[in-house]
Design a protein around this motif. Structure first.
Motif, PDB file in Angstrom:
ATOM      1  N   ARG A  46       1.023  -1.389   0.152  1.00 42.15           N
ATOM      2  CA  ARG A  46      -0.071   0.062   0.014  1.00 42.15           C
ATOM      3  C   ARG A  46       0.979   1.173   0.459  1.00 42.15           C
ATOM      4  O   ARG A  46       0.643   1.672  -0.736  1.00 42.15           O
ATOM      5  N   ARG A  47       2.145   1.209   0.623  1.00 43.46           N
ATOM      6  CA  ARG A  47       2.586   2.981   1.071  1.00 43.46           C
ATOM      7  C   ARG A  47       3.465   2.473  -0.603  1.00 43.46           C
ATOM      8  O   ARG A  47       3.683   3.806  -0.539  1.00 43.46           O
ATOM      9  N   GLU A  49       3.127   1.730  -3.510  1.00 43.35           N
ATOM     10  CA  GLU A  49       1.665   2.303  -4.575  1.00 43.35           C
ATOM     11  C   GLU A  49       1.228   4.065  -4.249  1.00 43.35           C
ATOM     12  O   GLU A  49       1.073   4.474  -5.180  1.00 43.35           O
ATOM     13  N   LYS A  50       0.587   4.330  -2.600  1.00 44.71           N
ATOM     14  CA  LYS A  50       1.550   5.045  -2.274  1.00 44.71           C
ATOM     15  C   LYS A  50       1.857   6.644  -3.309  1.00 44.71           C
ATOM     16  O   LYS A  50       1.852   7.556  -3.244  1.00 44.71           O
ATOM     17  N   ARG A  54       2.545   9.505  -6.000  1.00 49.00           N
ATOM     18  CA  ARG A  54       2.918  10.582  -6.208  1.00 49.00           C
ATOM     19  C   ARG A  54       3.475  10.890  -7.144  1.00 49.00           C
ATOM     20  O   ARG A  54       3.877  11.933  -7.226  1.00 49.00           O
TER      21      ARG A  54
END
Length: 75
Positions: A46-47, A49-50, A54
């Motif tokens: 998840r991180r 993908e985040k 960005r």
């Protein structure tokens, strides 16, 4: 002191049951670790993908080629 065949079989069965109990305990511990690692990997994914999102947004923004366009925070 010779064991009778029945006693030898009982001793062997006890050793097998003890080994099986240890294996079941280790398997349970490994399962717990695997679940924790799966959750950690999901969080890391998840991180990632985040951060990828960005990076995509940053790469889509136009770049200012004039360094004077951005003043340092102390001005």
């Amino acid at each position: 002191m010779n064991e009778s065949p029945a006693d030898a079989a009982e001793t062997r069965l006890t050793a097998i049951e003890t080994a099986l109990t240890h294996l079941q305990h280790e398997l349970s511990q490994m399962h717990s670790v695997l679940l924790a690692h799966t959750q950690e990997l999901a969080g890391l994914n998840r991180r990632i993908e985040k951060f990828e999102g960005r990076l995509e947004r940053l790469s889509e923004e136009p770049e200012d080629s004039d360094p004077r366009a951005h003043k340092p925070p102390h001005y």
